[in-house]
Design a protein around this motif. Structure first.
Motif, PDB file in Angstrom:
ATOM      1  N   MET A 185       0.861  -1.086  -0.012  1.00 21.94           N
ATOM      2  CA  MET A 185      -0.073  -0.012   0.019  1.00 21.94           C
ATOM      3  C   MET A 185       0.867   1.232   0.107  1.00 21.94           C
ATOM      4  SD  MET A 185      -3.073   0.987   2.550  1.00 21.94           S
ATOM      5  CE  MET A 185      -1.919   1.093   4.124  1.00 21.94           C
ATOM      6  N   LYS A 186       0.480   1.971  -0.899  1.00 24.18           N
ATOM      7  CA  LYS A 186       1.346   3.414  -0.810  1.00 24.18           C
ATOM      8  C   LYS A 186       0.892   4.324   0.344  1.00 24.18           C
ATOM      9  CE  LYS A 186       0.632   3.091  -5.945  1.00 24.18           C
ATOM     10  NZ  LYS A 186      -0.203   3.472  -7.018  1.00 24.18           N
ATOM     11  N   PRO A 187       1.829   5.138   0.837  1.00 27.42           N
ATOM     12  CA  PRO A 187       1.753   5.862   1.967  1.00 27.42           C
ATOM     13  C   PRO A 187       0.846   7.110   1.877  1.00 27.42           C
ATOM     14  CG  PRO A 187       3.803   6.423   0.937  1.00 27.42           C
ATOM     15  CD  PRO A 187       3.122   5.126  -0.007  1.00 27.42           C
ATOM     16  N   GLU A 188       0.146   7.491   0.776  1.00 31.85           N
ATOM     17  CA  GLU A 188      -0.491   8.596   0.560  1.00 31.85           C
ATOM     18  C   GLU A 188      -1.829   8.733   1.692  1.00 31.85           C
ATOM     19  OE1 GLU A 188       0.059   6.803  -2.204  1.00 31.85           O
ATOM     20  OE2 GLU A 188       1.857   7.963  -3.084  1.00 31.85           O
ATOM     21  N   LEU A 189      -2.295   7.528   1.813  1.00 29.71           N
ATOM     22  CA  LEU A 189      -3.546   7.597   3.036  1.00 29.71           C
ATOM     23  C   LEU A 189      -3.162   7.794   4.218  1.00 29.71           C
ATOM     24  CD1 LEU A 189      -6.459   7.085   2.328  1.00 29.71           C
ATOM     25  CD2 LEU A 189      -6.039   4.746   3.089  1.00 29.71           C
ATOM     26  N   THR A 190      -3.721   8.904   4.860  1.00 32.86           N
ATOM     27  CA  THR A 190      -3.365   9.105   6.208  1.00 32.86           C
ATOM     28  C   THR A 190      -4.530   9.287   7.256  1.00 32.86           C
ATOM     29  OG1 THR A 190      -3.096  11.550   5.859  1.00 32.86           O
ATOM     30  CG2 THR A 190      -0.964  10.457   5.621  1.00 32.86           C
ATOM     31  N   ILE A 191      -4.322   9.475   8.436  1.00 31.44           N
ATOM     32  CA  ILE A 191      -5.546   9.921   9.291  1.00 31.44           C
ATOM     33  C   ILE A 191      -6.061  11.122   8.801  1.00 31.44           C
ATOM     34  CG2 ILE A 191      -6.057  10.150  11.564  1.00 31.44           C
ATOM     35  CD1 ILE A 191      -5.208   7.413  11.358  1.00 31.44           C
ATOM     36  N   GLY A 192      -7.387  11.384   8.830  1.00 28.37           N
ATOM     37  CA  GLY A 192      -8.132  12.409   8.553  1.00 28.37           C
ATOM     38  C   GLY A 192      -8.310  12.702   6.890  1.00 28.37           C
ATOM     39  N   THR A 193      -7.944  11.850   6.116  1.00 30.27           N
ATOM     40  CA  THR A 193      -7.959  11.864   4.725  1.00 30.27           C
ATOM     41  C   THR A 193      -9.642  11.602   4.722  1.00 30.27           C
ATOM     42  OG1 THR A 193      -5.953  11.149   4.076  1.00 30.27           O
ATOM     43  CG2 THR A 193      -7.577  10.929   2.592  1.00 30.27           C
ATOM     44  N   LYS A 194     -10.346  12.534   3.823  1.00 31.43           N
ATOM     45  CA  LYS A 194     -11.508  12.411   3.330  1.00 31.43           C
ATOM     46  C   LYS A 194     -12.131  12.287   1.935  1.00 31.43           C
ATOM     47  CE  LYS A 194     -12.897  15.813   7.175  1.00 31.43           C
ATOM     48  NZ  LYS A 194     -13.792  15.348   7.968  1.00 31.43           N
ATOM     49  N   HIS A 195     -13.295  11.511   1.999  1.00 26.11           N
ATOM     50  CA  HIS A 195     -13.601  11.391   0.721  1.00 26.11           C
ATOM     51  C   HIS A 195     -15.313  11.423   0.736  1.00 26.11           C
ATOM     52  CE1 HIS A 195     -13.968  10.210  -3.404  1.00 26.11           C
ATOM     53  NE2 HIS A 195     -14.870   9.219  -3.281  1.00 26.11           N
ATOM     54  N   SER A 196     -15.813  11.864  -0.088  1.00 19.35           N
ATOM     55  CA  SER A 196     -17.620  11.959  -0.253  1.00 19.35           C
ATOM     56  C   SER A 196     -18.086  11.566  -1.565  1.00 19.35           C
ATOM     57  CB  SER A 196     -18.032  13.198   0.345  1.00 19.35           C
ATOM     58  OG  SER A 196     -17.689  14.258  -0.472  1.00 19.35           O
ATOM     59  N   ILE A 197     -19.370  11.229  -1.237  1.00 20.46           N
ATOM     60  CA  ILE A 197     -20.104  10.987  -2.578  1.00 20.46           C
ATOM     61  C   ILE A 197     -21.565  11.283  -2.227  1.00 20.46           C
ATOM     62  CG2 ILE A 197     -18.717   8.704  -3.433  1.00 20.46           C
ATOM     63  CD1 ILE A 197     -20.960   7.050  -2.263  1.00 20.46           C
ATOM     64  N   GLN A 198     -22.179  11.857  -3.093  1.00 16.98           N
ATOM     65  CA  GLN A 198     -23.707  11.671  -3.405  1.00 16.98           C
ATOM     66  C   GLN A 198     -24.532  10.826  -4.033  1.00 16.98           C
ATOM     67  OE1 GLN A 198     -24.558  15.812  -4.282  1.00 16.98           O
ATOM     68  NE2 GLN A 198     -24.847  16.637  -2.273  1.00 16.98           N
ATOM     69  N   ILE A 199     -25.431  10.339  -3.333  1.00 19.20           N
ATOM     70  CA  ILE A 199     -26.405   9.511  -4.014  1.00 19.20           C
ATOM     71  C   ILE A 199     -27.999  10.231  -3.725  1.00 19.20           C
ATOM     72  CG2 ILE A 199     -25.073   7.480  -3.689  1.00 19.20           C
ATOM     73  CD1 ILE A 199     -27.906   7.369  -1.792  1.00 19.20           C
ATOM     74  N   THR A 200     -28.724   9.742  -4.733  1.00 21.60           N
ATOM     75  CA  THR A 200     -30.070  10.078  -4.596  1.00 21.60           C
ATOM     76  C   THR A 200     -30.857   8.751  -4.597  1.00 21.60           C
ATOM     77  OG1 THR A 200     -29.799  11.914  -6.397  1.00 21.60           O
ATOM     78  CG2 THR A 200     -32.073  11.247  -5.890  1.00 21.60           C
ATOM     79  N   VAL A 201     -31.687   8.824  -3.506  1.00 18.84           N
ATOM     80  CA  VAL A 201     -32.637   7.459  -3.135  1.00 18.84           C
ATOM     81  C   VAL A 201     -33.401   7.353  -4.100  1.00 18.84           C
ATOM     82  CG1 VAL A 201     -34.046   6.523  -1.487  1.00 18.84           C
ATOM     83  CG2 VAL A 201     -32.269   8.027  -0.590  1.00 18.84           C
ATOM     84  N   THR A 202     -33.532   5.913  -4.675  1.00 12.66           N
ATOM     85  CA  THR A 202     -34.424   5.696  -5.638  1.00 12.66           C
ATOM     86  C   THR A 202     -35.224   4.464  -5.298  1.00 12.66           C
ATOM     87  OG1 THR A 202     -32.806   3.644  -6.546  1.00 12.66           O
ATOM     88  CG2 THR A 202     -32.642   5.846  -7.707  1.00 12.66           C
ATOM     89  N   ASN A 203     -36.318   4.064  -5.638  1.00 12.14           N
ATOM     90  CA  ASN A 203     -36.909   2.749  -5.402  1.00 12.14           C
ATOM     91  C   ASN A 203     -36.305   1.491  -5.107  1.00 12.14           C
ATOM     92  OD1 ASN A 203     -37.124   2.240  -7.987  1.00 12.14           O
ATOM     93  ND2 ASN A 203     -39.425   2.473  -8.301  1.00 12.14           N
ATOM     94  N   LYS A 204     -35.195   1.476  -6.014  1.00  7.09           N
ATOM     95  CA  LYS A 204     -34.439   0.036  -6.147  1.00  7.09           C
ATOM     96  C   LYS A 204     -33.618   0.181  -4.793  1.00  7.09           C
ATOM     97  CE  LYS A 204     -34.266  -0.273 -10.694  1.00  7.09           C
ATOM     98  NZ  LYS A 204     -33.701  -0.875 -11.910  1.00  7.09           N
ATOM     99  N   MET A 205     -33.632   1.114  -3.754  1.00  6.52           N
ATOM    100  CA  MET A 205     -32.907   1.207  -2.741  1.00  6.52           C
ATOM    101  C   MET A 205     -33.515   1.117  -1.432  1.00  6.52           C
ATOM    102  SD  MET A 205     -30.397   4.499  -3.371  1.00  6.52           S
ATOM    103  CE  MET A 205     -29.511   4.742  -4.879  1.00  6.52           C
ATOM    104  N   PHE A 206     -35.022   0.826  -1.737  1.00  7.33           N
ATOM    105  CA  PHE A 206     -36.068   0.454  -0.673  1.00  7.33           C
ATOM    106  C   PHE A 206     -36.076  -0.484   0.253  1.00  7.33           C
ATOM    107  CE2 PHE A 206     -39.554   3.273  -2.809  1.00  7.33           C
ATOM    108  CZ  PHE A 206     -39.219   4.384  -2.597  1.00  7.33           C
ATOM    109  N   ALA A 207     -36.304  -0.500   1.543  1.00  7.73           N
ATOM    110  CA  ALA A 207     -36.252  -1.705   2.407  1.00  7.73           C
ATOM    111  C   ALA A 207     -37.182  -2.705   1.835  1.00  7.73           C
ATOM    112  CB  ALA A 207     -36.606  -1.294   3.669  1.00  7.73           C
ATOM    113  N   GLN A 208     -36.494  -3.956   1.353  1.00 14.20           N
ATOM    114  CA  GLN A 208     -37.416  -4.929   0.671  1.00 14.20           C
ATOM    115  C   GLN A 208     -36.489  -6.396   1.106  1.00 14.20           C
ATOM    116  OE1 GLN A 208     -37.167  -5.264  -3.333  1.00 14.20           O
ATOM    117  NE2 GLN A 208     -36.088  -3.278  -3.448  1.00 14.20           N
ATOM    118  N   PHE A 209     -37.319  -7.555   1.377  1.00  8.82           N
ATOM    119  CA  PHE A 209     -36.558  -8.668   1.260  1.00  8.82           C
ATOM    120  C   PHE A 209     -37.307  -9.430   0.326  1.00  8.82           C
ATOM    121  CE2 PHE A 209     -36.191  -6.502   5.514  1.00  8.82           C
ATOM    122  CZ  PHE A 209     -34.641  -7.001   5.715  1.00  8.82           C
ATOM    123  N   GLU A 210     -36.465 -10.313  -0.433  1.00  8.80           N
ATOM    124  CA  GLU A 210     -37.019 -11.130  -1.512  1.00  8.80           C
ATOM    125  C   GLU A 210     -38.068 -10.838  -2.372  1.00  8.80           C
ATOM    126  OE1 GLU A 210     -35.758 -14.303  -1.799  1.00  8.80           O
ATOM    127  OE2 GLU A 210     -34.394 -14.004  -0.040  1.00  8.80           O
ATOM    128  N   GLY A 211     -37.747  -9.614  -2.430  1.00  7.99           N
ATOM    129  CA  GLY A 211     -38.595  -8.727  -3.770  1.00  7.99           C
ATOM    130  C   GLY A 211     -39.793  -8.198  -3.130  1.00  7.99           C
TER     131      GLY A 211
END
Length: 127
Positions: free
Chosen positions: A1-27
């Protein structure tokens, strides 16, 4: 592993909730809101993105542990931001704290631990 990753490094993403992300079991729909299973998926995804740039070509990351608190529901169309911060690096383990929020409301939080290991070791583990 390269040493560039340090404590405090941050990364973020954004997502939009869709109906495919709903709470469901076995469809079968349980609730028409963002599921805890999808929250875990996105927590792992934002954490994985943190390590992609520091892996040597002979290495890969694997999920080792996820801790999650799902604090509030998110309806379809809600924009969620997931922010991962490196809070621990112990040998080949990378620990990120992840916050999930919509505007100024915290929807979830947790930790993701990944282990960086040689691809050859992974191959022997799954073959």
């Amino acid at each position: 592993m390269k040493p560039e990753l340090t404590i405090g490094t941050k990364h973020s993403i954004q997502i939009t909730v869709t109906n495919k992300m709903f709470a469901q079991f076995e469809g079968e729909l349980v609730h028409p809101v963002y599921s805890t299973a999808m929250m875990v998926y996105h927590m792992e995804w934002v954490s994985r993105q943190m390590i992609l740039g520091v892996l040597d070509e002979t290495e890969e990351g694997m999920g080792a542990e996820v801790k999650v608190k799902h604090l509030a529901p998110a309806k379809e169309g809600t924009i969620l931001t997931l922010e991962a911060t490196v809070v621990g690096i112990k040998k080949n383990f990378i620990i990120t704290k992840v916050l999930i929020f919509s505007e100024d409301r915290i929807m979830g939080e947790g930790e993701v631990t990944q282990v960086i290991i040689p691809k050859s070791k992974i191959k022997t583990m799954i073959d």
